[in-house]
Write a protein that holds these residues in place. Sequence first.
Motif, PDB file in Angstrom:
ATOM      1  N   UNK A   1     -20.476 -32.914 -61.839  1.00 17.23           N
ATOM      2  CA  UNK A   1     -20.052 -31.588 -60.675  1.00 17.23           C
ATOM      3  C   UNK A   1     -21.066 -31.314 -59.825  1.00 17.23           C
ATOM      4  N   UNK A   2     -20.802 -31.435 -58.390  1.00 19.25           N
ATOM      5  CA  UNK A   2     -21.736 -31.297 -57.412  1.00 19.25           C
ATOM      6  C   UNK A   2     -21.853 -30.004 -56.962  1.00 19.25           C
ATOM      7  N   UNK A   3     -23.069 -29.465 -56.418  1.00 19.44           N
ATOM      8  CA  UNK A   3     -22.994 -28.310 -55.868  1.00 19.44           C
ATOM      9  C   UNK A   3     -24.224 -28.134 -54.925  1.00 19.44           C
ATOM     10  N   UNK A   4     -23.892 -28.091 -53.669  1.00 19.34           N
ATOM     11  CA  UNK A   4     -24.823 -28.071 -52.340  1.00 19.34           C
ATOM     12  C   UNK A   4     -25.155 -26.849 -52.201  1.00 19.34           C
ATOM     13  N   UNK A   5     -26.591 -26.598 -52.388  1.00 19.01           N
ATOM     14  CA  UNK A   5     -27.187 -25.168 -52.176  1.00 19.01           C
ATOM     15  C   UNK A   5     -27.715 -25.196 -50.616  1.00 19.01           C
ATOM     16  N   UNK A   6     -27.190 -24.117 -49.713  1.00 15.67           N
ATOM     17  CA  UNK A   6     -27.766 -23.786 -48.477  1.00 15.67           C
ATOM     18  C   UNK A   6     -28.661 -22.899 -48.540  1.00 15.67           C
ATOM     19  N   UNK A   7     -28.763 -22.509 -47.088  1.00 16.74           N
ATOM     20  CA  UNK A   7     -29.934 -21.537 -46.895  1.00 16.74           C
ATOM     21  C   UNK A   7     -29.529 -20.144 -47.443  1.00 16.74           C
ATOM     22  N   UNK A   8     -30.542 -19.267 -47.839  1.00 19.98           N
ATOM     23  CA  UNK A   8     -30.255 -17.827 -47.852  1.00 19.98           C
ATOM     24  C   UNK A   8     -30.234 -17.156 -46.649  1.00 19.98           C
ATOM     25  N   UNK A   9     -29.483 -16.030 -46.652  1.00 14.51           N
ATOM     26  CA  UNK A   9     -29.426 -15.275 -45.348  1.00 14.51           C
ATOM     27  C   UNK A   9     -30.647 -14.565 -45.390  1.00 14.51           C
ATOM     28  N   UNK A  10     -30.909 -14.141 -44.237  1.00 16.56           N
ATOM     29  CA  UNK A  10     -32.065 -13.045 -43.819  1.00 16.56           C
ATOM     30  C   UNK A  10     -32.055 -12.054 -44.498  1.00 16.56           C
ATOM     31  N   UNK A  11     -30.882 -11.182 -44.812  1.00 18.95           N
ATOM     32  CA  UNK A  11     -30.895  -9.985 -45.325  1.00 18.95           C
ATOM     33  C   UNK A  11     -30.972 -10.219 -46.934  1.00 18.95           C
ATOM     34  N   UNK A  12     -30.405 -11.229 -47.470  1.00 18.54           N
ATOM     35  CA  UNK A  12     -30.785 -11.497 -48.827  1.00 18.54           C
ATOM     36  C   UNK A  12     -32.010 -11.919 -49.136  1.00 18.54           C
ATOM     37  N   UNK A  13     -32.919 -12.431 -48.341  1.00 16.87           N
ATOM     38  CA  UNK A  13     -34.245 -12.717 -48.472  1.00 16.87           C
ATOM     39  C   UNK A  13     -34.965 -11.359 -48.534  1.00 16.87           C
ATOM     40  N   UNK A  14     -34.712 -10.470 -47.490  1.00 17.12           N
ATOM     41  CA  UNK A  14     -35.377  -9.287 -47.418  1.00 17.12           C
ATOM     42  C   UNK A  14     -35.083  -8.423 -48.536  1.00 17.12           C
ATOM     43  N   UNK A  15     -33.701  -8.278 -49.041  1.00 20.21           N
ATOM     44  CA  UNK A  15     -33.698  -7.571 -50.221  1.00 20.21           C
ATOM     45  C   UNK A  15     -34.416  -8.140 -51.584  1.00 20.21           C
ATOM     46  N   UNK A  16     -34.468  -9.319 -51.590  1.00 18.10           N
ATOM     47  CA  UNK A  16     -35.295  -9.802 -52.519  1.00 18.10           C
ATOM     48  C   UNK A  16     -36.607  -9.568 -52.686  1.00 18.10           C
ATOM     49  N   UNK A  17     -37.297  -9.753 -51.272  1.00 18.49           N
ATOM     50  CA  UNK A  17     -38.626  -9.275 -51.293  1.00 18.49           C
ATOM     51  C   UNK A  17     -38.797  -7.821 -51.622  1.00 18.49           C
ATOM     52  N   UNK A  18     -37.857  -6.886 -51.178  1.00 17.15           N
ATOM     53  CA  UNK A  18     -37.844  -5.649 -51.587  1.00 17.15           C
ATOM     54  C   UNK A  18     -38.111  -5.273 -52.743  1.00 17.15           C
ATOM     55  N   UNK A  19     -37.508  -6.049 -53.812  1.00 15.94           N
ATOM     56  CA  UNK A  19     -37.341  -5.828 -55.252  1.00 15.94           C
ATOM     57  C   UNK A  19     -38.837  -6.534 -55.694  1.00 15.94           C
ATOM     58  N   UNK A  20     -39.488  -7.660 -55.117  1.00 14.84           N
ATOM     59  CA  UNK A  20     -40.737  -8.162 -55.658  1.00 14.84           C
ATOM     60  C   UNK A  20     -41.796  -7.638 -55.210  1.00 14.84           C
ATOM     61  N   UNK A  21     -41.425  -6.611 -53.920  1.00 19.83           N
ATOM     62  CA  UNK A  21     -42.844  -5.914 -53.372  1.00 19.83           C
ATOM     63  C   UNK A  21     -42.525  -4.487 -52.741  1.00 19.83           C
ATOM     64  N   UNK A  22     -41.922  -3.961 -53.609  1.00 23.55           N
ATOM     65  CA  UNK A  22     -41.486  -2.575 -53.277  1.00 23.55           C
ATOM     66  C   UNK A  22     -42.567  -1.643 -52.293  1.00 23.55           C
ATOM     67  N   UNK A  23     -43.761  -2.207 -52.355  1.00 26.06           N
ATOM     68  CA  UNK A  23     -45.021  -1.342 -51.870  1.00 26.06           C
ATOM     69  C   UNK A  23     -44.869  -1.841 -50.444  1.00 26.06           C
TER      70      UNK A  23
END
Length: 362
Positions: free
Chosen positions: A193-215
Amino acid sequence: MTAEFKTAGHSRIKEQLVRALESGQLGHAYLFSGEGGIGKFSMALEFAMAYLCKSENKPCLKCESCVSIKKYTNPHFQYVFPLKLEANLRKEDDFTQDGWEYINEKTRERIDEPYSLLTDYSAPIYVGRIRNMNDNILNGRGQKTATIIDGIDTLSAISLNTMLKTLEEPPKDALIILLARYSVLPTVRSRCILYKFGAVSNDEVKNWLKLKAPQKSDEEISYLAQISQNNLGNALQNLSQNADLPQKFTSDFAEIVFAEKSDFKRMINLEKFTNNLGRNFDLAQQILVFFLAQIRAAFLYATDFSQIKPEIYLPNFKNFEQATLCCEAIDNSILSIKRSSPLSMTFADLTIKLTEIFNERK
C-alpha cells in the motif's frame, strides 16, 4: 481502540493509517516514499508501535511493548537501515558479536531521534541483516510482528530477492513497512500500500522547532525553518552540534566558486571538495540549502550588497537580477541532488553556471 500519531505534518496520511488501525483493515506491507528528513521514519515507527501496543489508546508509549521498542529490545519489532560496518565487524554473510552490538547501538540512536538524517544513505544493507529479518518474521507466526526497512531502494539484487520471498507470502500478523527516497521496483510496489510523503509546511516546521528548542526566539525559529527548506531532518541538523559542518562545506564551496581566480585551480579544488563530500546526499543538500539561504537573506534584507556581511564568502552582487539567477541555479542543483544525480557532476555544473553569471554581470 483509538490511535493518534504525533509525527509533524502529513495529516492525510495520519488519518488514513489511524482509520486502518481502528478498523483492523490493515495491509501486510506499506511503502512510504519521499525525500529524507520529512518524517517517513517517525511515521513508520509510530505506526509499528501502535500496531504492537497493548493499550486502548495507541501508541501509549508506556506499555511493555512501546517501552521495549524505544529501547530496541522488543523481540517482535525490528528496524533495518543502511549502515556501513568495518570489515572486523563482519564475517561472511553474518556479523561478529561486536558487529551486532554496533548495529543495535546505531538502531537505538535512530529510534531516539526519528527525524535524524541517515549518515550515509548509500551505505549497504547487508544480506545478512535481511536474512536475519526474514527469520524473525517467519518465526513470529501466530503473533504480531512489525518490521521497518529503511532504504528499500538501496538494496542489492541479492538482498532484494531475499526480502521479496517474505514480502510475497508473509505470516498473517506480520506488518512490514518499507521506506524509500527514490524509485522502487514494480515487484516491490505491487505488493504494498503506497503513501507518498510530501513537504512539511513552514508553520508545521516552526511549531516542531519550538517544541524541540523552546529557548529559541521566533526570529531564530523562522530563520532555522528557512535555511532548512522546511525539512525536519535539516532543521534538526542545524540545531545540533554538527550544524557547523554544512556551514564549513558551504564556505569552502563559495570560496572555490567566487574567490578562486584561476579556472584550473578552481576545478582542482572542486574535485577535492566533492571527493571529501563522497556520496553524502543529505550533506550536499544542506550545503546548497545554506548557500541559497545566505544569498536570499542578502537581497531580502539589504539593498546595498557591498554592505552585506554574510556567514560565508559572497561576491559583491551588483543587482537583484544577478543574485536571483544565482538562486535559480542553486535551486536547480538541489533538485538534481534530490534525484540522486552524481554529486561531482552537480557541483561542477553549478560552479560553471555561477561563475558565468557573476563574470558576465560584475
